[in-house]
Design an enzyme around this catalytic site. Structure first.
Site, PDB file in Angstrom:
ATOM      1  N   ARG A   1       0.832  -1.208   0.000  1.00 20.86           N
ATOM      2  CA  ARG A   1       0.000   0.000   0.000  1.00 20.86           C
ATOM      3  C   ARG A   1       0.869   1.261   0.000  1.00 20.86           C
ATOM      4  O   ARG A   1       0.507   2.282  -0.563  1.00 20.86           O
ATOM      5  CB  ARG A   1      -0.968   0.038   1.189  1.00 20.86           C
TER       6      ARG A   1
ATOM      7  N   TYR B   1     -10.120  22.640 -10.927  1.00 20.59           N
ATOM      8  CA  TYR B   1     -10.812  21.475 -11.496  1.00 20.59           C
ATOM      9  C   TYR B   1     -12.053  21.189 -10.635  1.00 20.59           C
ATOM     10  O   TYR B   1     -11.992  21.290  -9.400  1.00 20.59           O
ATOM     11  CB  TYR B   1      -9.827  20.293 -11.508  1.00 20.59           C
TER      12      TYR B   1
ATOM     13  N   ASP C   1      -1.113  22.749  -8.243  1.00 21.51           N
ATOM     14  CA  ASP C   1      -1.455  21.664  -9.159  1.00 21.51           C
ATOM     15  C   ASP C   1      -0.798  21.994 -10.499  1.00 21.51           C
ATOM     16  O   ASP C   1      -1.176  22.958 -11.165  1.00 21.51           O
ATOM     17  CB  ASP C   1      -2.978  21.559  -9.285  1.00 21.51           C
TER      18      ASP C   1
ATOM     19  N   LYS D   1      -3.109  12.465 -16.951  1.00 24.89           N
ATOM     20  CA  LYS D   1      -3.102  13.387 -18.081  1.00 24.89           C
ATOM     21  C   LYS D   1      -1.776  13.261 -18.850  1.00 24.89           C
ATOM     22  O   LYS D   1      -1.471  12.197 -19.340  1.00 24.89           O
ATOM     23  CB  LYS D   1      -3.373  14.796 -17.566  1.00 24.89           C
TER      24      LYS D   1
HETATM   25  C1  LIG Z   1      -6.008  20.060 -12.932  1.00 28.39           C
HETATM   26  C2  LIG Z   1      -6.506  18.736 -12.443  1.00 28.39           C
HETATM   27  N1  LIG Z   1      -6.133  18.312 -11.215  1.00 28.39           N
HETATM   28  C3  LIG Z   1      -6.561  17.135 -10.720  1.00 28.39           C
HETATM   29  C4  LIG Z   1      -7.399  16.310 -11.438  1.00 28.39           C
HETATM   30  C5  LIG Z   1      -7.852  15.019 -10.840  1.00 28.39           C
HETATM   31  O1  LIG Z   1      -7.120  13.972 -11.381  1.00 28.39           O
HETATM   32  P1  LIG Z   1      -7.666  12.469 -11.539  1.00 28.39           P
HETATM   33  O2  LIG Z   1      -8.759  12.512 -12.558  1.00 28.39           O
HETATM   34  O3  LIG Z   1      -6.445  11.723 -11.963  1.00 28.39           O
HETATM   35  O4  LIG Z   1      -8.172  12.056 -10.185  1.00 28.39           O
HETATM   36  C6  LIG Z   1      -7.795  16.699 -12.723  1.00 28.39           C
HETATM   37  C7  LIG Z   1      -8.685  15.831 -13.524  1.00 28.39           C
HETATM   38  O5  LIG Z   1      -9.220  16.223 -14.529  1.00 28.39           O
HETATM   39  C8  LIG Z   1      -7.338  17.947 -13.235  1.00 28.39           C
HETATM   40  O6  LIG Z   1      -7.689  18.381 -14.449  1.00 28.39           O
END
Ligand SMILES: Cc1ncc(COP(=O)(O)O)c(C=O)c1O
Length: 411
Positions: free
Chosen positions: A65, A118, A192, A217
């Site tokens: 884990r 997001y 982020d 992504k």
């Molecule tokens: C800028 C951003 N941060 C975080 C996330 C969340 O990531 P995940 O879909 O891998 O959980 C996304 C998802 O679209 C995103 O666009």
């Protein structure tokens, strides 16, 4: 590049590190590609050794884990690319965000977040953490005065959190400026970096304390997995591993997905260069079209924060936000008229994807919140992929022509 020297005096470049950092084939039977360690647990040589590992008196693997050698290589490579001491691989971007914030926050603490995030990150803060007594405040981080005001108004602010470029409208935030305001208030800065990737910008070098990625992504890059990552100082990362990952979320990245992200990283720089080049061409095409009312792309001279983006980012990335004359209806008709560009959420894949944030990724914002935060209902988000730009341009042109024709028929 702790394992293999390059013979050059300078630090190896981003692609060299993305391909080689932390791995020496000589240690794995000469295997060019690092092995995938598909194991859930690890044998202890003796009962005493197991107890020592648990007490932290000896370094090593205990249970899957929290640690796995394939993940460990990915963590080391991401740390190297972001310029951080340590990395942590997790099951998704949301897994990374929740593991970090649940580790760092307690009831009564304050956080200040940017208005544009997001959709599920926004929901995690405003609908999730608020249920546990965290004081969540919003500010427009493009306005340092507004942020300073919220920092002063809140009680114990532990975290300042934002995305740049932000999802979905690509607003760019001055990382160094925000990090210095947060530092003066005694708060940690979390950025982020999903849209930019470590190829385009390194927030830690600008004063941020922790970088978040949705590895789903660009890092993975092929639309075939979910993954997440954090990079920061070793002590901070180990705290999140021991609490947020181990005890609070269990959001463990599978070794197979760690392998696939390692594979993705090898071509990250090449892909980001092409995504950025194609996106600029498409953004210019959209900007010229009479049915397009607004285009937001950090590489366009018309972008409000063009100078900041140029200073902060090495290239402008693969995402474009734009609005059509004719509003939501025209946007939906345009999306339905596309033949090659795929209607799908997510981004950073080889395939060009289009989506409507107000009804899709940002439907977690109420209509009123979207209005107040500046996420227009007309906005479309395009993730420019790696296809041939002539084909993308032709598809977009024919879908826009379809709108012209429909308008003509209606008129
Ligand atoms: C800028 C951003 N941060 C975080 C996330 C969340 O990531 P995940 O879909 O891998 O959980 C996304 C998802 O679209 C995103 O666009």
């Amino acid at each position: 590049m702790d394992k293999r020297a390059t013979g050059r005096n300078a630090e190896p470049g981003l692609s060299t590190r993305a391909i080689h950092h932390g791995y020496d084939p000589a240690e794995e039977h000469g295997a060019l590609t690092p092995p995938i360690f598909m194991t859930s647990t690890y044998a202890f040589e003796s009962a005493e050794e197991g107890s020592e590992l648990f007490r932290g008196e000896r370094a090593g693997y205990i249970y899957g884990r929290t640690r796995n050698p394939t993940q460990a290589l990915l963590e080391a490579r991401l740390a190297s690319l972001e310029g951080g001491e340590a990395g942590l691989a997790l099951a998704s971007g949301m897994g990374a965000i929740s593991a970090a914030l649940w580790t760092l926050l307690s009831a009564g603490d304050g956080v200040v977040i940017d208005r544009i995030l997001y959709g599920n990150t926004f929901a995690f803060f405003t609908k999730g953490l608020t249920r546990f007594g965290v004081d969540v405040r919003l500010a427009d981080f493009t306005d340092p005065q507004a942020l300073a005001h919220e920092l002063a108004a809140a009680g114990k602010v532990k975290i300042v959190y934002f995305e740049t470029p932000a999802n979905p409208n690509l607003r760019v935030i001055d990382i160094a400026r925000v990090a210095s305001l947060a530092k003066s208030a005694g708060a940690l800065t979390i950025v982020d970096n999903t849209f930019a990737t470590p190829i385009l910008q390194n927030p830690l070098n600008l004063g941020a304390d922790l970088v978040v990625h949705s590895a789903t992504k660009y890092l993975g890059g092929h639309g075939d997995l979910l993954g997440g990552a954090l990079v920061g100082a070793s002590a901070l990362i180990e705290r999140i591993r021991g609490t947020g990952l181990r005890a609070l979320t269990g959001a463990t990245l599978s070794p197979l997905n760690a392998f696939l992200i390692l594979r993705g990283l090898k071509t990250l720089e090449v892909r980001m260069e092409r995504h950025s080049r194609l996106a600029l061409q498409i953004a210019e095409q959209l900007e010229r079209h009479p049915l397009v009312s607004r285009v937001a792309y950090p590489g366009l001279k018309s972008f409000p924060q063009y100078e900041l983006a140029r200073r902060q980012m090495r290239q402008s990335g693969g995402l474009i936000a734009f609005e059509l004359k004719g509003g939501v209806e025209a946007g939906m008709a345009f999306m339905n008229g596309l033949k090659l560009v795929t209607r799908a959420v997510s981004l950073g894949d080889a395939e060009t994807l289009v989506q409507h944030p107000a009804s899709m990724t940002h439907a977690t914002y109420s209509a009123d919140e979207r209005k107040r935060h500046g996420i227009s209902d007309n906005l479309l988000r395009l993730s420019v992929g790696l296809e041939n730009v002539e084909d993308l341009a032709a598809d977009i042109a024919q879908a826009l022509d379809g709108l012209h024709a429909a308008k003509g028929r209606a008129g």
